[in-house]
Design an enzyme around this catalytic site. Sequence first.
Site, PDB file in Angstrom:
ATOM      1  N   TYR A  29       0.508   1.335  15.114  1.00 13.28           N
ATOM      2  CA  TYR A  29       1.863   1.848  15.330  1.00 13.28           C
ATOM      3  C   TYR A  29       1.880   2.758  16.552  1.00 13.28           C
ATOM      4  O   TYR A  29       0.877   3.397  16.880  1.00 13.28           O
ATOM      5  CB  TYR A  29       2.310   2.683  14.133  1.00 13.28           C
ATOM      6  N   ASP A  88       0.834  -1.209   0.000  1.00 17.37           N
ATOM      7  CA  ASP A  88       0.000   0.000   0.000  1.00 17.37           C
ATOM      8  C   ASP A  88       0.865   1.253   0.000  1.00 17.37           C
ATOM      9  O   ASP A  88       0.349   2.365   0.054  1.00 17.37           O
ATOM     10  CB  ASP A  88      -0.901   0.016   1.250  1.00 17.37           C
ATOM     11  N   HIS A  89       2.180   1.082  -0.089  1.00 18.84           N
ATOM     12  CA  HIS A  89       3.107   2.210   0.035  1.00 18.84           C
ATOM     13  C   HIS A  89       3.056   3.167  -1.156  1.00 18.84           C
ATOM     14  O   HIS A  89       3.674   4.219  -1.123  1.00 18.84           O
ATOM     15  CB  HIS A  89       4.536   1.692   0.217  1.00 18.84           C
ATOM     16  N   ARG A 148       3.298   6.042  17.190  1.00 15.84           N
ATOM     17  CA  ARG A 148       3.907   7.143  16.435  1.00 15.84           C
ATOM     18  C   ARG A 148       3.291   8.457  16.872  1.00 15.84           C
ATOM     19  O   ARG A 148       2.070   8.533  17.045  1.00 15.84           O
ATOM     20  CB  ARG A 148       3.659   6.986  14.926  1.00 15.84           C
ATOM     21  N   GLY A 199       6.595  -5.322   4.184  1.00 17.07           N
ATOM     22  CA  GLY A 199       6.500  -4.704   2.872  1.00 17.07           C
ATOM     23  C   GLY A 199       7.836  -4.472   2.200  1.00 17.07           C
ATOM     24  O   GLY A 199       8.316  -5.285   1.409  1.00 17.07           O
ATOM     25  N   LYS A 231      -1.022  -5.644  13.592  1.00 19.02           N
ATOM     26  CA  LYS A 231       0.367  -5.481  13.166  1.00 19.02           C
ATOM     27  C   LYS A 231       0.981  -4.331  13.930  1.00 19.02           C
ATOM     28  O   LYS A 231       0.330  -3.316  14.177  1.00 19.02           O
ATOM     29  CB  LYS A 231       0.435  -5.148  11.677  1.00 19.02           C
ATOM     30  N   GLY A 267       8.109  -4.685   8.739  1.00 23.05           N
ATOM     31  CA  GLY A 267       9.549  -4.829   8.506  1.00 23.05           C
ATOM     32  C   GLY A 267      10.307  -3.522   8.659  1.00 23.05           C
ATOM     33  O   GLY A 267      11.475  -3.514   9.006  1.00 23.05           O
ATOM     34  N   THR A 285       1.725   6.324   0.087  1.00 22.22           N
ATOM     35  CA  THR A 285       2.650   6.957   1.038  1.00 22.22           C
ATOM     36  C   THR A 285       3.897   7.507   0.340  1.00 22.22           C
ATOM     37  O   THR A 285       4.299   8.648   0.584  1.00 22.22           O
ATOM     38  CB  THR A 285       3.112   5.910   2.080  1.00 22.22           C
TER      39      THR A 285
HETATM   40  C1  LIG Z   1       6.392   4.344   5.065  1.00 17.84           C
HETATM   41  C2  LIG Z   1       6.303   3.915   6.462  1.00 17.84           C
HETATM   42  O1  LIG Z   1       6.894   4.458   7.362  1.00 17.84           O
HETATM   43  C3  LIG Z   1       5.450   2.725   6.768  1.00 17.84           C
HETATM   44  O2  LIG Z   1       5.620   2.271   8.071  1.00 17.84           O
HETATM   45  C4  LIG Z   1       4.011   3.059   6.555  1.00 17.84           C
HETATM   46  O3  LIG Z   1       3.572   4.028   7.456  1.00 17.84           O
HETATM   47  C5  LIG Z   1       3.152   1.852   6.678  1.00 17.84           C
HETATM   48  C6  LIG Z   1       2.119   1.702   5.656  1.00 17.84           C
HETATM   49  N1  LIG Z   1       2.290   0.506   4.980  1.00 17.84           N
HETATM   50  C7  LIG Z   1       1.912   2.851   4.713  1.00 17.84           C
HETATM   51  O4  LIG Z   1       2.663   3.036   3.746  1.00 17.84           O
HETATM   52  O5  LIG Z   1       0.958   3.551   4.990  1.00 17.84           O
HETATM   53  O1  LIG Z   2       1.393  -1.759   5.396  1.00 17.59           O
HETATM   54  C1  LIG Z   2       2.553  -1.646   5.765  1.00 17.59           C
HETATM   55  C2  LIG Z   2       3.135  -2.660   6.574  1.00 17.59           C
HETATM   56  O2  LIG Z   2       2.409  -3.552   7.032  1.00 17.59           O
HETATM   57  C3  LIG Z   2       4.567  -2.644   6.876  1.00 17.59           C
HETATM   58  O3  LIG Z   2       5.355  -2.158   5.848  1.00 17.59           O
HETATM   59  P1  LIG Z   2       6.932  -2.165   5.978  1.00 17.59           P
HETATM   60  O4  LIG Z   2       7.443  -1.625   4.676  1.00 17.59           O
HETATM   61  O5  LIG Z   2       7.383  -3.591   6.213  1.00 17.59           O
HETATM   62  O6  LIG Z   2       7.289  -1.327   7.163  1.00 17.59           O
END
Ligand SMILES: CC(=O)[C@@H](O)[C@H](O)C[C@H](N)C(=O)O
Ligand SMILES: O=CC(=O)COP(=O)(O)O
EC number: 2.2.1.10
Length: 264
Positions: free
Chosen positions: A143, A24-25, A145, A225, A173, A198, A28
Amino acid sequence: MSAGISARLDRISTGGRYLIVPMDHGITMGAVTGLKQLEATVDGVTSGGADAVLTQKGVADRVHGNTNGSGYIVHVNGSTTIGPDENDKRLTCTVEEAIRAGADAVSFHINVGSNYEPKQIEELAEITGEAERFGIPVLAMAYARGPGIQGDEPEALGHAVRLAEELGADIVKTGYSGDAESFQHVCESTSLPIVIAGGSKGTDAETVEMVRGAMDAGAAGVSMGRSIFQHDTPEAITRAVSAVVHDDHDAEDALSAAGLTVEA
Ligand SMILES: CC(=O)[C@@H](O)[C@H](O)C[C@H](N)C(=O)O
Ligand SMILES: O=CC(=O)COP(=O)(O)O
């Protein structure tokens, strides 16, 4: 737990263990390595042993047909690294839309400790209620955060995973605390299956050792991911992670079973 939730959990796991590859990145971070050729990456990781892949709804049609029978999770909120505040995840999809996109489960990201936590608590509670109505499981990405929060601090992670259970999630998670001993506290904080994120990509040895540590502490698997989809050979690193998650191998054996060098 309803029969629907139980049946769908089986589609995204193997014997109660979870190897989920979130991709899903793209919201992001954009189309980073591994996400441009999404179809090939989905094919690679599911050939390598992923139980499920996870994306936003808009790319569902690029996932289906490439999953080799693995499950599919639709993520329902998002933010960008270039926007005003990455912690301010906004809703991107309803439970009903996720089901129409072919989802076996939905996932929702909550930043416990951030300024957006109150709103995200309300939204997660609404999503678990809606998902229960449709008989579809919820993965809470909980998370730690926010201002002054240490994202790998066991107390904060334990609080985050417990919150997910209290709000009705089925799987949670969270981040890894860095070692098996401290992560045990996180695992004992909830009765839900815990999977670890990860984080940014490390070496192959770092990746599998982190997974081994989490499993030793009582985790049920990974939602990993970047360490997987940004790898030169996503299929091989998935095989190595699968050897730990599904077959209880130690880190070294897992890497050699996957044809990866121990030093890499
Ligand atoms: C890019 C990050 O720091 C990831 O930990 C995201 O926050 C997690 C997630 N999969 C995303 O992209 O929203
Ligand atoms: O949806 C994002 C995750 O579950 C974790 O992503 P990462 O890149 O392994 O932190």
